[in-house]
Scaffold this active site. Structure first.
Site, PDB file in Angstrom:
ATOM      1  N   GLY A 108       0.836  -1.204   0.000  1.00 15.32           N
ATOM      2  CA  GLY A 108       0.000   0.000   0.000  1.00 15.32           C
ATOM      3  C   GLY A 108       0.869   1.250   0.000  1.00 15.32           C
ATOM      4  N   SER A 109       0.389   2.293  -0.657  1.00 14.82           N
ATOM      5  CA  SER A 109       1.232   3.484  -0.838  1.00 14.82           C
ATOM      6  C   SER A 109       0.396   4.756  -0.900  1.00 14.82           C
ATOM      7  CB  SER A 109       2.021   3.340  -2.133  1.00 14.82           C
ATOM      8  OG  SER A 109       1.104   3.102  -3.194  1.00 14.82           O
ATOM      9  N   ASN A 131      -1.755   7.813   1.426  1.00 15.63           N
ATOM     10  CA  ASN A 131      -1.321   8.875   2.322  1.00 15.63           C
ATOM     11  C   ASN A 131      -0.631   8.283   3.563  1.00 15.63           C
ATOM     12  OD1 ASN A 131      -2.878  11.195   4.482  1.00 15.63           O
ATOM     13  ND2 ASN A 131      -1.520  11.807   2.838  1.00 15.63           N
ATOM     14  N   TRP A 132      -1.255   7.298   4.179  1.00 22.39           N
ATOM     15  CA  TRP A 132      -0.672   6.643   5.364  1.00 22.39           C
ATOM     16  C   TRP A 132       0.341   5.564   4.947  1.00 22.39           C
ATOM     17  CZ3 TRP A 132       0.987   7.374   9.806  1.00 22.39           C
ATOM     18  CH2 TRP A 132       0.960   6.469  10.865  1.00 22.39           C
ATOM     19  N   GLY A 133       0.040   4.865   3.866  1.00 21.64           N
ATOM     20  CA  GLY A 133       0.962   3.826   3.387  1.00 21.64           C
ATOM     21  C   GLY A 133       2.336   4.413   3.090  1.00 21.64           C
ATOM     22  N   PHE A 167      -9.936  -2.608  -0.493  1.00 22.87           N
ATOM     23  CA  PHE A 167      -9.079  -3.249  -1.499  1.00 22.87           C
ATOM     24  C   PHE A 167      -8.327  -4.472  -0.984  1.00 22.87           C
ATOM     25  CE2 PHE A 167      -8.829   1.420  -2.692  1.00 22.87           C
ATOM     26  CZ  PHE A 167      -9.846   1.328  -3.626  1.00 22.87           C
ATOM     27  N   LYS A 197      -7.606   0.651   8.910  1.00 24.64           N
ATOM     28  CA  LYS A 197      -8.657   1.032   9.860  1.00 24.64           C
ATOM     29  C   LYS A 197     -10.012   0.696   9.256  1.00 24.64           C
ATOM     30  CE  LYS A 197      -6.027   4.329  12.565  1.00 24.64           C
ATOM     31  NZ  LYS A 197      -5.805   5.703  13.032  1.00 24.64           N
ATOM     32  N   LYS A 232     -13.830   4.422  15.344  1.00 20.48           N
ATOM     33  CA  LYS A 232     -13.736   5.883  15.543  1.00 20.48           C
ATOM     34  C   LYS A 232     -14.055   6.635  14.248  1.00 20.48           C
ATOM     35  CE  LYS A 232      -9.824   6.591  13.202  1.00 20.48           C
ATOM     36  NZ  LYS A 232      -9.633   7.531  12.092  1.00 20.48           N
TER      37      LYS A 232
HETATM   38  P1  NAD Z   1      -5.528   6.659   0.882  1.00 21.34           P
HETATM   39  O1  NAD Z   1      -6.772   7.160   1.505  1.00 21.34           O
HETATM   40  O2  NAD Z   1      -4.479   7.627   0.550  1.00 21.34           O
HETATM   41  O3  NAD Z   1      -6.040   5.776  -0.373  1.00 21.34           O
HETATM   42  C1  NAD Z   1      -5.521   5.760  -1.586  1.00 21.34           C
HETATM   43  C2  NAD Z   1      -4.750   4.499  -1.871  1.00 21.34           C
HETATM   44  O4  NAD Z   1      -5.612   3.496  -2.412  1.00 21.34           O
HETATM   45  C3  NAD Z   1      -3.681   4.759  -2.921  1.00 21.34           C
HETATM   46  O5  NAD Z   1      -2.471   4.154  -2.584  1.00 21.34           O
HETATM   47  C4  NAD Z   1      -4.271   4.123  -4.162  1.00 21.34           C
HETATM   48  O6  NAD Z   1      -3.281   3.692  -5.061  1.00 21.34           O
HETATM   49  C5  NAD Z   1      -4.974   2.935  -3.550  1.00 21.34           C
HETATM   50  N1  NAD Z   1      -5.947   2.323  -4.459  1.00 21.34           N
HETATM   51  C6  NAD Z   1      -6.867   2.934  -5.234  1.00 21.34           C
HETATM   52  N2  NAD Z   1      -7.556   2.010  -5.944  1.00 21.34           N
HETATM   53  C7  NAD Z   1      -7.053   0.813  -5.590  1.00 21.34           C
HETATM   54  C8  NAD Z   1      -7.348  -0.528  -5.961  1.00 21.34           C
HETATM   55  N3  NAD Z   1      -8.317  -0.807  -6.823  1.00 21.34           N
HETATM   56  N4  NAD Z   1      -6.631  -1.526  -5.397  1.00 21.34           N
HETATM   57  C9  NAD Z   1      -5.665  -1.264  -4.494  1.00 21.34           C
HETATM   58  N5  NAD Z   1      -5.329  -0.023  -4.101  1.00 21.34           N
HETATM   59  C10 NAD Z   1      -6.023   0.996  -4.641  1.00 21.34           C
HETATM   60  O7  NAD Z   1      -4.890   5.492   1.782  1.00 21.34           O
HETATM   61  P2  NAD Z   1      -4.167   5.619   3.192  1.00 21.34           P
HETATM   62  O8  NAD Z   1      -4.361   6.966   3.801  1.00 21.34           O
HETATM   63  O9  NAD Z   1      -2.795   5.123   3.018  1.00 21.34           O
HETATM   64  O10 NAD Z   1      -5.032   4.629   4.094  1.00 21.34           O
HETATM   65  C11 NAD Z   1      -4.739   3.269   4.298  1.00 21.34           C
HETATM   66  C12 NAD Z   1      -5.336   2.839   5.621  1.00 21.34           C
HETATM   67  O11 NAD Z   1      -4.684   3.573   6.663  1.00 21.34           O
HETATM   68  C13 NAD Z   1      -6.841   3.132   5.771  1.00 21.34           C
HETATM   69  O12 NAD Z   1      -7.471   2.050   6.398  1.00 21.34           O
HETATM   70  C14 NAD Z   1      -6.880   4.359   6.670  1.00 21.34           C
HETATM   71  O13 NAD Z   1      -8.025   4.431   7.491  1.00 21.34           O
HETATM   72  C15 NAD Z   1      -5.641   4.142   7.523  1.00 21.34           C
HETATM   73  N6  NAD Z   1      -5.072   5.365   8.101  1.00 21.34           N
HETATM   74  C16 NAD Z   1      -4.972   6.507   7.385  1.00 21.34           C
HETATM   75  C17 NAD Z   1      -4.412   7.633   7.968  1.00 21.34           C
HETATM   76  C18 NAD Z   1      -4.269   8.941   7.239  1.00 21.34           C
HETATM   77  O14 NAD Z   1      -4.101   9.992   7.899  1.00 21.34           O
HETATM   78  N7  NAD Z   1      -4.280   8.934   5.914  1.00 21.34           N
HETATM   79  C19 NAD Z   1      -3.919   7.567   9.269  1.00 21.34           C
HETATM   80  C20 NAD Z   1      -4.011   6.383   9.961  1.00 21.34           C
HETATM   81  C21 NAD Z   1      -4.601   5.284   9.363  1.00 21.34           C
HETATM   82  P1  13P Z   2      -9.091   9.895   8.528  1.00 24.04           P
HETATM   83  O1  13P Z   2      -9.074   8.681   7.643  1.00 24.04           O
HETATM   84  O2  13P Z   2     -10.476  10.323   8.912  1.00 24.04           O
HETATM   85  O3  13P Z   2      -8.263  11.027   7.975  1.00 24.04           O
HETATM   86  O4  13P Z   2      -8.404   9.495   9.897  1.00 24.04           O
HETATM   87  C1  13P Z   2      -7.040   9.409   9.950  1.00 24.04           C
HETATM   88  C2  13P Z   2      -6.681   8.663  11.168  1.00 24.04           C
HETATM   89  O5  13P Z   2      -6.957   7.501  11.276  1.00 24.04           O
HETATM   90  C3  13P Z   2      -5.989   9.424  12.226  1.00 24.04           C
HETATM   91  O6  13P Z   2      -5.547   8.588  13.251  1.00 24.04           O
END
Ligand code: NAD
Ligand code: 13P
Length: 413
Positions: free
Chosen positions: A10-11, A13-15, A113, A136, A271
């Site tokens: 995964g790549s 925002n968080w990845g 996904f 999450k 949450k």
């Molecule tokens: P993101 O919201 O940035 O999602 C986009 C990602 O999904 C991209 O890498 C994209 O390439 C991918 N994608 C799109 N279509 C796809 C497909 N068909 N198959 C596979 N991948 C596909 O993602 P994120 O922020 O990295 O979130 C990943 C997890 O981390 C989530 O469960 C999120 O709740 C959790 N999280 C996010 C944050 C945050 O601040 N962003 C913080 C903590 C936890």
């Molecule tokens: P959001 O996906 O709502 O941005 O939450 C990010 C998160 O999990 C912060 O801990």
């Protein structure tokens, strides 16, 4: 002595942020980990935005492969723009190549996904790999609800822990201090800095490896399934709390290791529903008191859900004391994407999904699908009224209730 190879699946925002942290740490702990870290990228063509053209003025507006951009310029210009990624982080568009020979798999992608990704991984990972899920969300099927850590572990025949916390990615990517919680409760065969070397089994598992051990998973209905596990070979450093702390802890990202995988996973998933509700009431301009009421009721429903459906393992303290519980709830209800999109949707009088598509540039909300999934699980059991806030969020998203109904709906909570 072998070293652990680490892959991030995964790549987004968080990845990308977690990949940055991991690659910084593999560079610092070369005795435990191979320095190079692979990050699987769901490949797409991207036009480099103006603000990311600082490193090469010859870059035009022609779409380019995201992996090529990341590997050349060490920046994920689409999902984490403006952040320099370590040079030992390699973007890999091939899922199966990215996980080849990796002993540690970090799953970090939107929960919708993960099913397809796991299907493609089956049979292509080391039998003794171990996982950490940063996802999450919860996995809801007709049969019940399960944690992604368990579901990944079951599907791939490995043990998988969970990482979750008050972790808004953009802040951590800028190296602003935060805490996180990692739940890892591995089978006893992995769990040691035991000076006695493990002996080879007289009846070895796949490839002459250590004996297989069974790991028991339990779903929300109390049914158990068993996963056959292969032990990590003794040539590797043990995969225990110390190793995972070394992999994730940074001066700006403080790790607390625990064993409550269910509590950590549920905190991160549930949450998001509460954050949508906080956005709804903030969008109506009700101020901080109303938002605090949402957080209070939301936290109670999170604890109740954990206790009701994962009673054997979940600890209330994980919700009330850890970063994965109350702290994540607070940060998500202050500045998370679910909160912001819900707030804007109410202010503009449009759907949350519409704002997600307009504003997030491909990033995905987890709260909307989690609200629907949890609701279908509760509804099937006649329990909607027991969880009035979770139910209200589902109903508001579907247009059958209004934000103004929330105070009456949660009145007895
Ligand atoms: P993101 O919201 O940035 O999602 C986009 C990602 O999904 C991209 O890498 C994209 O390439 C991918 N994608 C799109 N279509 C796809 C497909 N068909 N198959 C596979 N991948 C596909 O993602 P994120 O922020 O990295 O979130 C990943 C997890 O981390 C989530 O469960 C999120 O709740 C959790 N999280 C996010 C944050 C945050 O601040 N962003 C913080 C903590 C936890
Ligand atoms: P959001 O996906 O709502 O941005 O939450 C990010 C998160 O999990 C912060 O801990």
């Amino acid at each position: 002595e072998k070293k652990h190879k680490v892959t991030v699946v995964g790549s987004g925002n968080w990845g990308s942020t977690i990949s940055k942290i991991i690659a910084e740490n593999t560079r610092e702990h070369k005795d435990i980990f191979e320095e190079e870290v692979h990050m699987w990228v769901y490949e797409e063509d991207v036009v480099i935005p103006e603000e990311s053209k600082h490193y090469d003025c010859s870059i035009g507006d022609k779409p380019q492969k995201l992996t090529a951009i990341i590997n050349q310029h060490h920046e994920n210009v689409k999902y984490l723009p403006g952040i320099a990624l370590p040079k030992n982080l390699v973007a890999n568009p091939s899922l199966q190549d990215a996980v080849k020979d990796s002993t540690i798999l970090v799953f970090n992608l939107p929960h919708q996904f993960i099913g397809k990704v796991c299907e493609q991984l089956r049979g292509h990972i080391l039998p003794y790999a171990r996982g950490i899920s940063c996802i999450k969300g919860v996995n809801v099927t007709d049969d019940g609800v399960s944690l992604f850590s368990e579901w990944i572990g079951d599907g791939l025949g490995i043990y998988c822990g969970a990482l979750s916390g008050a972790n808004i990615a953009s802040e951590i990517a800028e190296e602003k201090w935060s805490e996180t919680t990692i739940a890892y409760d591995p089978p006893p065969m992995d769990n040691s800095r035991n000076p006695t070397p493990r002996t080879r089994s007289p009846n070895p598992g796949a490839g002459g490896l250590e004996p297989l051990t069974e790991l028991q998973h339990r779903d929300a209905r109390g049914r158990t399934s068993k996963t056959k596990l292969t032990a990590v070979p003794p040539e590797y450093p043990p995969l225990d709390h110390d190793t995972f702390r070394a992999l994730f802890h940074r001066p700006y990202f403080h790790v607390q290791m625990v064993s409550d995988v269910a509590g950590v996973s549920l905190g991160g998933a549930l949450k998001n529903i509460v954050a949508l509700a906080a956005g709804f009431v903030d969008g109506r301009g009700w101020g901080d008191n109303g938002k605090a009421a949402i957080m209070r009721v939301g936290l109670m429903e999170m604890v109740k859900f954990g206790k009701e459906f994962f009673s054997k393992t979940v600890r209330t303290e994980t919700f009330t004391e850890s970063s994965a519980g109350v702290a994540d709830l607070i940060t998500s209800c202050s500045g998370g994407r679910n909160f912001k999109c819900a707030k804007k949707a109410v202010q503009k009088g449009v759907s949350v999904q519409e704002i997600e598509e307009q504003d997030l540039n491909g990033q995905k909300l987890q709260g909307t699908s989690t609200a629907f999934e949890v609701n279908s699980f509760l509804k099937a059991r006649g329990l909607e009224k027991e969880y009035p806030l979770f139910t209200a969020v589902n109903d508001i998203l579907k247009g059958t209730k209004k934000v103004d109904d929330i105070p009456n709906l949660v009145a007895d909570s």
